[in-house]
Design an enzyme around this catalytic site. Structure first.
Site, PDB file in Angstrom:
ATOM      1  N   GLU A   1      -0.395  -0.861  15.466  1.00 23.79           N
ATOM      2  CA  GLU A   1      -1.257   0.291  15.169  1.00 23.79           C
ATOM      3  C   GLU A   1      -2.300   0.482  16.262  1.00 23.79           C
ATOM      4  O   GLU A   1      -2.562   1.617  16.698  1.00 23.79           O
ATOM      5  CB  GLU A   1      -1.950   0.109  13.818  1.00 23.79           C
ATOM      6  CG  GLU A   1      -2.882   1.274  13.470  1.00 23.79           C
ATOM      7  CD  GLU A   1      -3.644   1.073  12.165  1.00 23.79           C
ATOM      8  OE1 GLU A   1      -4.703   1.710  11.988  1.00 23.79           O
ATOM      9  OE2 GLU A   1      -3.176   0.277  11.309  1.00 23.79           O
TER      10      GLU A   1
ATOM     11  N   HIS B   1       5.794  -6.432   7.939  1.00 24.74           N
ATOM     12  CA  HIS B   1       5.675  -7.839   8.300  1.00 24.74           C
ATOM     13  C   HIS B   1       5.940  -8.728   7.087  1.00 24.74           C
ATOM     14  O   HIS B   1       5.050  -9.399   6.568  1.00 24.74           O
ATOM     15  CB  HIS B   1       4.275  -8.112   8.875  1.00 24.74           C
ATOM     16  CG  HIS B   1       4.042  -7.433  10.178  1.00 24.74           C
ATOM     17  ND1 HIS B   1       2.846  -6.853  10.528  1.00 24.74           N
ATOM     18  CD2 HIS B   1       4.873  -7.221  11.241  1.00 24.74           C
ATOM     19  CE1 HIS B   1       2.938  -6.327  11.742  1.00 24.74           C
ATOM     20  NE2 HIS B   1       4.158  -6.541  12.180  1.00 24.74           N
TER      21      HIS B   1
ATOM     22  N   CYS C   1       0.869  -1.169   0.000  1.00 24.07           N
ATOM     23  CA  CYS C   1       0.000   0.000   0.000  1.00 24.07           C
ATOM     24  C   CYS C   1       0.914   1.228   0.000  1.00 24.07           C
ATOM     25  O   CYS C   1       2.127   1.118   0.209  1.00 24.07           O
ATOM     26  CB  CYS C   1      -0.908   0.000   1.222  1.00 24.07           C
ATOM     27  SG  CYS C   1      -0.010   0.162   2.796  1.00 24.07           S
TER      28      CYS C   1
ATOM     29  N   CYS D   1       2.280   6.086   8.739  1.00 24.08           N
ATOM     30  CA  CYS D   1       1.397   6.263   7.592  1.00 24.08           C
ATOM     31  C   CYS D   1       0.455   7.443   7.864  1.00 24.08           C
ATOM     32  O   CYS D   1      -0.149   7.510   8.945  1.00 24.08           O
ATOM     33  CB  CYS D   1       0.577   4.995   7.366  1.00 24.08           C
ATOM     34  SG  CYS D   1      -0.714   5.172   6.107  1.00 24.08           S
TER      35      CYS D   1
END
Length: 278
Positions: free
Chosen positions: A126, A41, A12, A96
């Site tokens: 996160e 990951h 992404c 991000c």
């Protein structure tokens, strides 16, 4: 064998941005830099990054003074940021922007006195970071049952989501939250990359006989993608081309290939070439 690779497969933009920032920082500094935990990951990509001078730090407090530490795309809590800033090291923030936006939402609604419900994996970096921004107002939920089990004294509620959660699960959670808290604020914070990745599977299912999902078992978004794919077609999940078995593709004409947000392009290409050879 016909192959269709999902347009949304692989990195992404948030992961790509973090990887590029890590490589640029290492190149500019002319020395090894470190990341606060695994940058992404995917063991294959982490090995390549090590060759570029980017290494994971298990404990930033042990880094030599003057070292450079990169905050990964998942983001961190305000408490951890304060701890890192107290060390004699240089920090580079690769959080991000989508995650940073959710962090600010959690903070703003917590400051209003609302209970911030976070749909996510409790142990994911996160989510741990988001809990920090929600202060003592945050609660992690993973299912509609968790919503039903919330304490009776909770009233003002805001719902956010880990950026890579399942869209279907978020829909179910939203229904459960609104049923119990009709005035709740619902913030669908699943990122566009995840929505596109999950939505594209439904379209591919009409064109393929089988799915291959590429990604690490350590990647939560890859595992969710695999679950969605398996609900549509027979699905094989692999970390690399070496794990593919020709026997899994007997009587299969067209294979759809997708991949998690931490899967590099070269791994996807290797998987596609391997499947074509069957």
């Amino acid at each position: 064998m016909n192959i269709i690779i999902a347009k949304s497969a692989g990195f992404c933009w948030g992961v790509r941005r973090a990887v590029e920032k890590a490589r640029k920082t290492a190149n500019d500094s002319k020395c090894t830099i470190f990341t606060d935990g695994s940058l992404i990951h995917n063991a294959h990509m982490m090995k390549m990054l090590e060759e570029d001078g980017v290494r994971q730090s298990a404990d930033p407090a042990t880094l030599p003074p003057g070292s450079t530490l990169l905050i990964r795309a998942h983001g961190i809590s305000p408490e951890r940021l304060a701890m890192l800033q107290s060390l004699p090291i240089n920090l580079v923030d690769a959080t991000c922007p989508d995650v940073a936006r959710i962090q600010q939402m959690a903070l703003e609604h917590a400051d209003k006195g609302e209970t911030v419900l976070i749909l996510g994996d409790p142990d994911h970096a996160e989510v741990i970071g988001l809990l920090g921004f929600a202060k003592d107002r945050g609660r992690v939920i993973t299912s509609p049952h968790d919503v039903e089990a919330l304490p009776a004294e909770i009233s003002n509620v805001c719902l956010v989501s880990q950026s890579t959660q399942s869209m279907e699960l978020f829909r179910q959670i939203t229904q459960a939250v609104l049923k119990r808290f009709p005035e709740a604020t619902i913030l669908n914070t699943i990122c566009n990359a995840t929505r596109n990745r999950q939505g594209e599977l439904e379209k591919l299912a009409t064109l393929c006989d089988k799915f291959v999902v590429v990604g690490s078992s350590a990647s939560a978004n890859t595992q969710r993608l695999a679950q969605i794919a398996a609900g549509l077609l027979d699905t094989v999940v692999v970390d690399s081309a070496a794990e593919l078995k020709e026997s899994d593709f007997e009587n299969v004409e067209t294979v759809g290939i997708t991949a998690g947000a931490s899967t590099p392009d070269f791994i996807i290409e290797q998987v596609a070439e391997r499947v074509k050879s069957f």
